[in-house]
Write a protein that holds these residues in place. Structure first.
Motif, PDB file in Angstrom:
ATOM      1  N   SER A   1       0.834  -1.206   0.000  1.00 18.22           N
ATOM      2  CA  SER A   1       0.000   0.000   0.000  1.00 18.22           C
ATOM      3  C   SER A   1       0.866   1.253   0.000  1.00 18.22           C
ATOM      4  CB  SER A   1      -0.923   0.002   1.219  1.00 18.22           C
ATOM      5  OG  SER A   1      -1.780  -1.113   1.207  1.00 18.22           O
ATOM      6  N   PHE A   2       1.913   1.242   0.810  1.00 18.27           N
ATOM      7  CA  PHE A   2       2.797   2.397   0.907  1.00 18.27           C
ATOM      8  C   PHE A   2       3.505   2.641  -0.426  1.00 18.27           C
ATOM      9  CE2 PHE A   2       7.001   4.235   1.972  1.00 18.27           C
ATOM     10  CZ  PHE A   2       6.562   5.432   2.520  1.00 18.27           C
ATOM     11  N   ILE A   3       3.960   1.581  -1.069  1.00 17.07           N
ATOM     12  CA  ILE A   3       4.631   1.712  -2.365  1.00 17.07           C
ATOM     13  C   ILE A   3       3.656   2.233  -3.422  1.00 17.07           C
ATOM     14  CG2 ILE A   3       5.725   0.410  -4.242  1.00 17.07           C
ATOM     15  CD1 ILE A   3       6.900  -1.423  -2.058  1.00 17.07           C
ATOM     16  N   PHE A   4       2.423   1.732  -3.400  1.00 18.02           N
ATOM     17  CA  PHE A   4       1.411   2.195  -4.344  1.00 18.02           C
ATOM     18  C   PHE A   4       1.143   3.686  -4.141  1.00 18.02           C
ATOM     19  CE2 PHE A   4      -2.780   2.961  -6.025  1.00 18.02           C
ATOM     20  CZ  PHE A   4      -2.827   2.201  -7.183  1.00 18.02           C
ATOM     21  N   MET A   5       1.094   4.120  -2.890  1.00 17.55           N
ATOM     22  CA  MET A   5       0.860   5.538  -2.600  1.00 17.55           C
ATOM     23  C   MET A   5       2.015   6.402  -3.087  1.00 17.55           C
ATOM     24  SD  MET A   5      -0.815   5.393   1.208  1.00 17.55           S
ATOM     25  CE  MET A   5      -0.558   7.167   1.403  1.00 17.55           C
ATOM     26  N   LEU A   6       3.249   5.945  -2.892  1.00 25.00           N
ATOM     27  CA  LEU A   6       4.412   6.701  -3.373  1.00 25.00           C
ATOM     28  C   LEU A   6       4.379   6.847  -4.889  1.00 25.00           C
ATOM     29  CD1 LEU A   6       7.418   5.400  -1.202  1.00 25.00           C
ATOM     30  CD2 LEU A   6       6.224   7.594  -1.034  1.00 25.00           C
ATOM     31  N   MET A   7       4.018   5.776  -5.564  1.00 27.24           N
ATOM     32  CA  MET A   7       3.920   5.831  -7.023  1.00 27.24           C
ATOM     33  C   MET A   7       2.816   6.798  -7.452  1.00 27.24           C
ATOM     34  SD  MET A   7       4.427   1.790  -7.961  1.00 27.24           S
ATOM     35  CE  MET A   7       4.418   2.077  -9.727  1.00 27.24           C
ATOM     36  N   THR A   8       1.699   6.756  -6.747  1.00 27.63           N
ATOM     37  CA  THR A   8       0.592   7.663  -7.043  1.00 27.63           C
ATOM     38  C   THR A   8       1.029   9.113  -6.892  1.00 27.63           C
ATOM     39  OG1 THR A   8      -1.050   6.043  -6.303  1.00 27.63           O
ATOM     40  CG2 THR A   8      -1.748   8.350  -6.399  1.00 27.63           C
ATOM     41  N   LEU A   9       1.697   9.411  -5.788  1.00 31.05           N
ATOM     42  CA  LEU A   9       2.145  10.781  -5.524  1.00 31.05           C
ATOM     43  C   LEU A   9       3.118  11.248  -6.603  1.00 31.05           C
ATOM     44  CD1 LEU A   9       2.166  13.228  -3.643  1.00 31.05           C
ATOM     45  CD2 LEU A   9       4.025  12.142  -2.369  1.00 31.05           C
TER      46      LEU A   9
END
Length: 207
Positions: free
Chosen positions: A152-160
């Motif tokens: 989830s954290f990696i997905f959020m970083l990619m989104t940002l």
């Protein structure tokens, strides 16, 4: 970290790159309000997926999947909000002014809050993450919760990162069109129309 595969990274990147309500809002903000505002929109959109990720991790998204009433209520709240954004963008058509004044911090906060609500009020996101993330968790893992949190954290970083890139690109384009009020009016009306179309698509969506 066995779950951090190339397949997960590539799939996540494709998903994040696909234009959706968050991307449209970020690009519109970058064009109309500049670089810092687009970054605020990017942060807001990223934070807006946190509740959906947490719902998926703790199984709360299953409620939306099984309860038709909960899904419909959430869905139409999102539809109404998208229509509200469309109306606001159309109403402000032609009111943009390009100058060197700093945008107040309260405006950045308001932009981030609007962006958060765009993603929070989309029930499809919870169901998407409920189906998406578990695919990349090894079946023999001893720490499924921590694995989900990491993904989830990696997905959020990619989104940002992707959303900031979209916003900065829009800000760069703005420099070439800011002296043409007619183009800006056309863009604002186009974005308003896109939000109306997105609200219609959300309204017609099923679980």
């Amino acid at each position: 970290m066995d779950m951090l595969t190339t397949e997960f990274l590539i799939t996540s990147l494709i998903i994040v790159l696909l234009p959706g309500t968050g991307v449209i809002f970020t690009v519109a903000t970058g064009l109309s309000s500049g670089r810092r505002a687009s970054i605020s929109a990017s942060v807001g959109c990223t934070l807006g997926i946190v509740p959906h990720l947490m719902a998926s991790i703790f199984g709360l998204a299953a409620l939306l999947h099984t309860s038709s009433l909960a899904f419909q209520a959430f869905k139409y709240a999102g539809v109404i909000y998208l229509l509200f954004l469309a109306w606001g963008m159309w109403r402000q058509t032609g009111s943009i002014r390009f100058d060197n004044n700093e945008t107040p911090a309260t405006s950045y906060f308001r932009i981030a809050l609007q962006a958060m609500l765009i993603n929070i009020l989309n029930p499809k996101l919870s169901i998407f993450f409920l189906a998406f993330l578990p695919q990349f968790i090894p079946t023999n893992t001893a720490t499924p919760l921590s694995d989900m949190l990491i993904l989830s954290f990696i997905f959020m970083l990619m989104t940002l990162a992707v959303f900031i890139s979209y916003g900065l690109f829009a800000h760069h384009v703005k420099r070439y069109i800011q002296h043409s009020p007619a183009i800006m009016i056309w863009l604002q009306r186009s974005f308003a129309g896109i939000f109306i179309a997105l609200s219609a698509r959300l309204a017609s969506s099923e679980k």
